[in-house]
Write an enzyme that holds these catalytic residues in place. Structure first.
Site, mmCIF file in Angstrom:
data_model
loop_
_atom_site.group_PDB
_atom_site.id
_atom_site.type_symbol
_atom_site.label_atom_id
_atom_site.label_comp_id
_atom_site.label_asym_id
_atom_site.label_seq_id
_atom_site.Cartn_x
_atom_site.Cartn_y
_atom_site.Cartn_z
ATOM 1 N N CYS A 37 -4.738 -2.094 9.247
ATOM 2 C CA CYS A 37 -3.931 -3.287 9.001
ATOM 3 C C CYS A 37 -2.443 -2.984 9.217
ATOM 4 O O CYS A 37 -1.853 -2.197 8.470
ATOM 5 C CB CYS A 37 -4.189 -3.748 7.563
ATOM 6 S SG CYS A 37 -3.044 -4.968 6.927
ATOM 7 N N CYS A 40 -0.192 -3.692 6.309
ATOM 8 C CA CYS A 40 -0.445 -2.714 5.247
ATOM 9 C C CYS A 40 0.337 -1.428 5.501
ATOM 10 O O CYS A 40 0.849 -0.802 4.565
ATOM 11 C CB CYS A 40 -1.929 -2.382 5.154
ATOM 12 S SG CYS A 40 -2.977 -3.771 4.708
#
Length: 115
Positions: A37, A40
Site C-alpha cells: 500500500c 501506508c
C-alpha cells in the site's frame, strides 16, 4: 513490546493482548497497514515519529494486515491505512488515510487527557 523509539509491530495472535496490556488509562494508537500500500508506506514514518513524541503518554502499534489478515477482519478494517485509537482495551475512534503527525499527536493527547 519494549522499544519506544518507533511504532511497535504486533501480530494478529498477540494483538488484543498487546493492546490490553499497553492500555489501561494509556491510549493505544494502532496503524493497520500493508507493505504493498503506497499511502501506508507514506504513513509508516509518520507513525514512528508520533510514537517517539508520545512515548510515556501513549503507545503506538502497527499491524501488517497482509501477514495478519485476521486482525484486520476482526476490527472491520476495510481500507488501509486505518488508524484506530484504543483506550482501556476498547476502540474509541478510527481514521482512514494518511494523517499528518500533528493531527495524530493531538488526537492521542486529547484521548490521554480524557481520563
Amino acid at each position: 513490546m519494549t522499544e519506544a523509539a518507533a511504532a511497535l509491530t504486533v501480530t494478529g495472535a498477540t494483538f488484543m493482548t498487546d493492546v490490553v496490556e499497553a492500555s489501561g488509562q494509556t491510549p493505544v494508537l494502532v496503524d493497520f497497514w500493508a507493505p504493498w500500500c503506497g499511502p501506508c508506506r507514506v504513513a509508516g514514518p509518520i507513525f514512528d515519529q508520533v510514537a517517539r513524541r508520545v512515548a510515556g503518554d501513549a503507545v503506538v502499534l502497527k499491524v501488517d494486515t497482509e501477514r495478519n489478515p485476521d486482525a484486520g477482519s476482526q476490527h472491520g478494517i476495510r481500507a488501509i491505512p486505518t488508524a484506530v485509537l484504543f483506550r482501556e482495551g476498547r476502540e474509541q475512534e478510527r481514521r482512514m488515510g494518511v494523517q499528518p503527525a500533528p493531527a495524530l499527536e493531538s488526537w492521542i493527547r486529547s484521548a490521554a487527557g480524557a481520563g
